[in-house]
Design a protein around this motif. Structure first.
Motif, PDB file in Angstrom:
ATOM      1  N   UNK A  36       0.825  -1.212   0.000  1.00 49.01           N
ATOM      2  CA  UNK A  36       0.000   0.000   0.000  1.00 49.01           C
ATOM      3  C   UNK A  36       0.860   1.263   0.000  1.00 49.01           C
ATOM      4  N   UNK A  37       1.965   1.238   0.751  1.00 50.36           N
ATOM      5  CA  UNK A  37       2.878   2.384   0.775  1.00 50.36           C
ATOM      6  C   UNK A  37       3.481   2.610  -0.609  1.00 50.36           C
ATOM      7  N   UNK A  38       3.921   1.523  -1.248  1.00 47.71           N
ATOM      8  CA  UNK A  38       4.537   1.621  -2.573  1.00 47.71           C
ATOM      9  C   UNK A  38       3.500   1.963  -3.639  1.00 47.71           C
ATOM     10  N   UNK A  39       2.285   1.444  -3.504  1.00 43.65           N
ATOM     11  CA  UNK A  39       1.240   1.728  -4.498  1.00 43.65           C
ATOM     12  C   UNK A  39       0.833   3.202  -4.425  1.00 43.65           C
TER      13      UNK A  39
ATOM     14  N   UNK D  27      13.164  -5.166   2.516  1.00 43.26           N
ATOM     15  CA  UNK D  27      12.875  -6.457   3.159  1.00 43.26           C
ATOM     16  C   UNK D  27      13.539  -6.569   4.526  1.00 43.26           C
ATOM     17  N   UNK D  28      14.804  -6.174   4.595  1.00 41.32           N
ATOM     18  CA  UNK D  28      15.555  -6.277   5.848  1.00 41.32           C
ATOM     19  C   UNK D  28      14.977  -5.355   6.918  1.00 41.32           C
ATOM     20  N   UNK D  29      14.532  -4.162   6.515  1.00 37.54           N
ATOM     21  CA  UNK D  29      13.929  -3.232   7.485  1.00 37.54           C
ATOM     22  C   UNK D  29      12.611  -3.791   8.010  1.00 37.54           C
ATOM     23  N   UNK D  30      11.804  -4.382   7.123  1.00 34.92           N
ATOM     24  CA  UNK D  30      10.523  -4.963   7.547  1.00 34.92           C
ATOM     25  C   UNK D  30      10.746  -6.116   8.517  1.00 34.92           C
ATOM     26  N   UNK D  31      11.712  -6.969   8.172  1.00 35.43           N
ATOM     27  CA  UNK D  31      12.027  -8.114   9.030  1.00 35.43           C
ATOM     28  C   UNK D  31      12.534  -7.645  10.389  1.00 35.43           C
ATOM     29  N   UNK D  70      11.749   1.685   6.080  1.00 26.72           N
ATOM     30  CA  UNK D  70      11.082   0.860   5.066  1.00 26.72           C
ATOM     31  C   UNK D  70      10.088   1.692   4.255  1.00 26.72           C
ATOM     32  N   UNK D  71       9.392   2.607   4.934  1.00 31.05           N
ATOM     33  CA  UNK D  71       8.407   3.432   4.232  1.00 31.05           C
ATOM     34  C   UNK D  71       9.067   4.446   3.301  1.00 31.05           C
TER      35      UNK D  71
END
Lengths: 135, 135, 135, 135
Positions: A36-39, D27-31, D70-71
């Motif tokens: 959603x953030x990327x979209x 990916x790494x930030x989300x994890x 990540x955002x």
């Protein structure tokens, strides 16, 4: 084991609900937040931006609600199941609204199609977990 | 005018609900998010930390849900009122659970007493806004 | 006492930095997060939306960075001052970039003018706190 | 393709930096955000909770900074590279501090060991991306 699985299985107290549903739901919320953030941002760069107002708005709402849901679900100490239930209901609604709007633009924008998929997966995971909560 | 008031009144489209209730609710969510974040941390520094496990956990949940609520309410473009309603219900529950737990420690910890107040104010603001939503 | 003041003064351990600068900075970050969230949404509803792409993007970045900053600053248990310093630097940059872009639209959009003010206040508060950190 | 890959590759404008480093870093930030959130909560349930104060505190900081990172990285419209650089530096510091503290408890708590791994991966990804930013 997936990263989320590794974390949730190392908790000192036994998870009180179906662990695989929980892990799947956390994963789905994280994926939907990022999608959603990327979209929303991809929509900002589209030539037909004025047609994507509602899509961006619902993307931003869903990203915020998915983030709160992933965090609440990642905690297993002294859980308030009443709160988890309400949070899941909010997340289901956010993903349903955002997914429907993204789907309407899916033929024109690949990011909307992919985001609609992520929202659908998240809505389904939250619905399944909701049904498995302790009563 | 308060900062939140200034922002919400400068929106190009007319807010569809009682503006003063909306502004009050955004303010209450922001205050509760900060109070819960600070209370969780203050609990961490208390000598009787093991008795504050549930308080910290509910503080963290409420902070996350209040943040999502403040953000959703700060948006007025093409609002999904069904989503706003679900988000408010989650926030009401989060603040009720956290406020009750904080209240139980209010005699011993000033931060728990102040956080219980912030949760109560937020629960009440969300409840009032919930009743004023378009049907 | 303001709500943030009440919370920060009830912490069981003495705050290691100038308390009034800390409280002012948390307040400024919270205000800027809300202003940026609301400004991004107000921009979405403007007729000249395509000219506001960069404004919306920087609003969203600044809102996220301000939120992380307000949360880190709200914690006073075993603080890593090196981390606080880096977070403040990120927040200063986010508010500077967003504030400059909002200022460019300030004559046409009241929400951009108000958001530029909030970003400027936040940038200044973070800069002052940065200079007062323990070395 | 991974979900993050799918989203980032569907953006209408070409990503200005090495796409695989960017995707890996998101990916790494989300994890790491999830690992830190779950580790803080798992620590809350440990019998030796008072020894885990600093671990919980740094977990919470790192979770918030990783989320903002990540955002910001998930957006590619009119990027401020100066801002990205500062955000990455804050994330590197947050993951370094949290990872070091988690590592100190890794022999006693599996969640601390797994969280230290996630922090290390995130620190490395952010460092690599930092070096690949446009000058």
């Amino acid at each position: 084991m997936s990263p989320v699985q590794t974390m949730m299985r190392s908790h000192p107290t036994r998870v009180e609900i179906d662990e695989s549903l929980l892990i799947e739901c956390i994963d789905a919320c994280m994926e939907a937040e990022q999608a959603c953030t990327a979209c929303a941002d991809a929509c900002l760069s589209e030539p037909n931006l004025p047609m994507l107002r509602r899509c961006i708005r619902l993307n931003l709402d869903a990203a915020d609600v998915c983030n709160a849901t992933a965090r609440v679900l990642s905690r297993q100490t002294d859980t308030s199941w009443g709160l988890v239930s309400k949070v899941l209901q909010a997340c289901i609604q956010a993903c349903r609204d955002c997914g429907a709007e993204c789907q309407a633009h899916a033929d024109h924008h690949e990011h909307c199609r992919a985001c609609a998929d992520a929202c659908r997966r998240c809505e389904q995971s939250c619905t399944q977990l909701q049904m498995a909560l302790p009563t």
